[in-house]
Each structure stands twice: as C-alpha cells, then as structure tokens.
Design a protein around this motif. Structure first.
Motif, PDB file in Angstrom:
ATOM      1  N   ALA A  98       0.809  -1.326  -0.071  1.00 10.97           N
ATOM      2  CA  ALA A  98       0.076  -0.127   0.003  1.00 10.97           C
ATOM      3  C   ALA A  98       0.873   1.297   0.186  1.00 10.97           C
ATOM      4  N   PHE A  99       1.981   1.303   0.797  1.00  8.41           N
ATOM      5  CA  PHE A  99       3.058   2.356   0.586  1.00  8.41           C
ATOM      6  C   PHE A  99       3.458   2.482  -0.536  1.00  8.41           C
ATOM      7  N   ASP A 100       3.856   1.452  -1.418  1.00 10.43           N
ATOM      8  CA  ASP A 100       4.677   1.493  -2.666  1.00 10.43           C
ATOM      9  C   ASP A 100       3.485   2.143  -3.555  1.00 10.43           C
ATOM     10  N   ARG A 101       2.240   1.640  -3.582  1.00 11.32           N
ATOM     11  CA  ARG A 101       1.130   2.247  -4.547  1.00 11.32           C
ATOM     12  C   ARG A 101       0.941   3.680  -4.296  1.00 11.32           C
ATOM     13  N   ALA A 102       0.778   4.318  -2.905  1.00  9.94           N
ATOM     14  CA  ALA A 102       0.477   5.449  -2.564  1.00  9.94           C
ATOM     15  C   ALA A 102       1.716   6.479  -2.922  1.00  9.94           C
ATOM     16  N   ALA A 103       2.856   6.106  -2.605  1.00 10.94           N
ATOM     17  CA  ALA A 103       4.293   6.746  -3.076  1.00 10.94           C
ATOM     18  C   ALA A 103       4.337   7.055  -4.672  1.00 10.94           C
ATOM     19  N   ASP A 104       4.035   5.682  -5.516  1.00  8.86           N
ATOM     20  CA  ASP A 104       4.069   5.904  -6.773  1.00  8.86           C
ATOM     21  C   ASP A 104       2.834   6.828  -7.387  1.00  8.86           C
ATOM     22  N   THR A 105       1.878   6.873  -6.789  1.00  7.29           N
ATOM     23  CA  THR A 105       0.612   7.780  -6.944  1.00  7.29           C
ATOM     24  C   THR A 105       1.087   9.246  -7.044  1.00  7.29           C
ATOM     25  N   VAL A 106       1.539   9.573  -5.529  1.00  9.56           N
ATOM     26  CA  VAL A 106       1.786  10.974  -5.534  1.00  9.56           C
ATOM     27  C   VAL A 106       3.179  11.318  -6.534  1.00  9.56           C
ATOM     28  N   GLU A 107       4.014  10.389  -6.473  1.00 10.37           N
ATOM     29  CA  GLU A 107       5.101  10.722  -7.634  1.00 10.37           C
ATOM     30  C   GLU A 107       4.618  10.920  -9.050  1.00 10.37           C
ATOM     31  N   ALA A 108       3.622  10.322  -9.483  1.00 14.96           N
ATOM     32  CA  ALA A 108       3.105  10.342 -10.676  1.00 14.96           C
ATOM     33  C   ALA A 108       2.243  11.811 -10.672  1.00 14.96           C
ATOM     34  N   TRP A 109       1.676  12.225  -9.659  1.00 14.02           N
ATOM     35  CA  TRP A 109       0.733  13.614  -9.437  1.00 14.02           C
ATOM     36  C   TRP A 109       1.912  14.638  -9.768  1.00 14.02           C
ATOM     37  N   ALA A 110       2.965  14.458  -8.963  1.00 11.11           N
ATOM     38  CA  ALA A 110       4.010  15.417  -8.926  1.00 11.11           C
ATOM     39  C   ALA A 110       4.639  15.502 -10.493  1.00 11.11           C
ATOM     40  N   ALA A 111       5.045  14.634 -11.066  1.00  4.54           N
ATOM     41  CA  ALA A 111       5.487  14.424 -12.433  1.00  4.54           C
ATOM     42  C   ALA A 111       4.721  14.864 -13.436  1.00  4.54           C
ATOM     43  N   GLU A 112       3.454  14.736 -13.315  1.00  8.31           N
ATOM     44  CA  GLU A 112       2.384  15.101 -14.299  1.00  8.31           C
ATOM     45  C   GLU A 112       2.076  16.558 -14.277  1.00  8.31           C
ATOM     46  N   ASN A 113       2.126  17.051 -13.181  1.00 10.72           N
ATOM     47  CA  ASN A 113       1.701  18.570 -12.710  1.00 10.72           C
ATOM     48  C   ASN A 113       2.976  19.472 -12.959  1.00 10.72           C
ATOM     49  N   ARG A 114       4.181  19.060 -12.819  1.00 11.62           N
ATOM     50  CA  ARG A 114       5.347  19.774 -12.725  1.00 11.62           C
ATOM     51  C   ARG A 114       5.520  20.260 -14.171  1.00 11.62           C
ATOM     52  N   ARG A 115       4.961  19.265 -15.307  1.00 15.81           N
ATOM     53  CA  ARG A 115       5.369  19.287 -16.527  1.00 15.81           C
ATOM     54  C   ARG A 115       4.327  20.097 -17.185  1.00 15.81           C
ATOM     55  N   GLY A 116       3.118  20.149 -16.540  1.00 17.40           N
ATOM     56  CA  GLY A 116       1.986  21.135 -17.412  1.00 17.40           C
ATOM     57  C   GLY A 116       1.921  22.477 -16.864  1.00 17.40           C
TER      58      GLY A 116
END
Length: 185
Positions: A167-185
């Motif tokens: 569950a930690f891995d899924r949550a960390a991956d999701t937050v990292e994905a949000w950060a990568a997506e929104n820093r790009r745009g």
C-alpha cells in the motif's frame, strides 16, 4: 451517511492507460486509504466520546448545567479530534500537494515542487520518538536548500502503512506520478 474522506478515490485502484485516472483534477483527493491503525484509533476516540456525551446527558438533569456543558465540550473536542485524525495525510489535486497534520494544513503548489521521491532513512514508528529503518516519501521544494530536514510526507511505519508495504508503494507511486504530471504542465 457517506464519509468521503475515509476512503480513497476509487479511480486510483483501477488500472487504466493513464497514470492519473481522474475526472476532476482540481478536486482534492487522498491517493490511498487510511490505514487500520488510524481508523482504529479514531474509532476508539469516537467510542470514548460516546461515553463522555452520555455522561453529559446524565449530568444535565441533575441540575449542574455548567458541569454538563464542560463535559459536552470535552466530548465534542474528542469527536473533532477523531475526525481530524481521519483527515490527516497527504492530499493531491491539480493545484498542488496538501499535507494535513493534527493542527496545521500546508499546501505546496506544484510550481514550487522540485521533486517527490522515495528514500531509505530512519523513520518514526507510529509517529512516536522511536525510529526504525524504513522508507519515506519526501518532498523537495524549489525554495529550500536540499539539506533542510523536512518531515516526510508518508512513511512505511506511519499510521497508514504499518505492515502494508504494498500500500505504501502504491501511494508513493501515485503521489510521484501526480508530481511528475503537474510539474510538466
């Protein structure tokens, strides 16, 4: 009565083509479910509050309204604390990353986020002073030096992820994905 803050958004649990499946990117959402420790402590707090509120109801007819009011205020404070405990954690939206703590809520816009990454480091066990080796999701901000010690966003030994490494891995991956997506745009 539905409690939307108690469960994670269902879109995070479904597999899709996009890393960030969402309908409304500006809605604040928690990318993980609250852990059993957090829910258990909140449930015990609400159980205690029910006894305290019942005591206030029993004290009121005895003629001690000031005592009943004090006990009622204490019971309502316990309820508010339990609900705040359930809201604590990391929330994300298209506007930024929000960390809800016991007393303060801090929001960092995505423009000020340099990176979000998982690191191996000593972490607090259930928020207590004792530290153990674990993983932490840390936020590196644009406006801070890299050696600043900021509290981690999530840890493997916190109230939400103790005994739930997947569950930690899924949550960390999701937050990292949000950060990568929104820093790009």
């Amino acid at each position: 009565m539905p409690l939307p803050f108690l469960t994670a958004d269902r879109t995070f649990e479904t597999a899709s083509e996009s890393a960030l499946p969402y309908d409304d990117p500006d809605r604040w959402r928690r990318p993980y479910r609250p852990g059993p420790w957090r829910v258990g402590v909140a449930a015990l707090g609400l159980l205690l509050a029910s006894f305290v509120l019942s005591a206030a109801v029993l004290i009121a007819p005895a003629g001690r309204l000031s005592s009943a009011g004090a006990v009622l205020a204490g019971g309502l404070a316990i309820v508010a604390g339990a609900l705040r405990l359930l809201r604590m954690g990391v929330w994300v939206s298209g506007r930024g990353l929000r960390r809800v703590g016991p007393l303060l809520t801090r929001t960092v816009p995505w423009a000020r986020v340099a990176s979000v990454r998982t690191v191996q480091q000593p972490v607090r066990w259930l928020g207590l002073p004792r530290t153990v080796q674990g993983q932490a999701l840390v936020l590196v901000r644009e406006d801070r030096r890299p050696d600043d010690d900021a509290a981690p966003l999530l840890t493997t030994h916190g109230l939400d992820f103790l005994g739930r490494p997947a569950a930690f891995d899924r949550a960390a991956d999701t937050v990292e994905a949000w950060a990568a997506e929104n820093r790009r745009g």
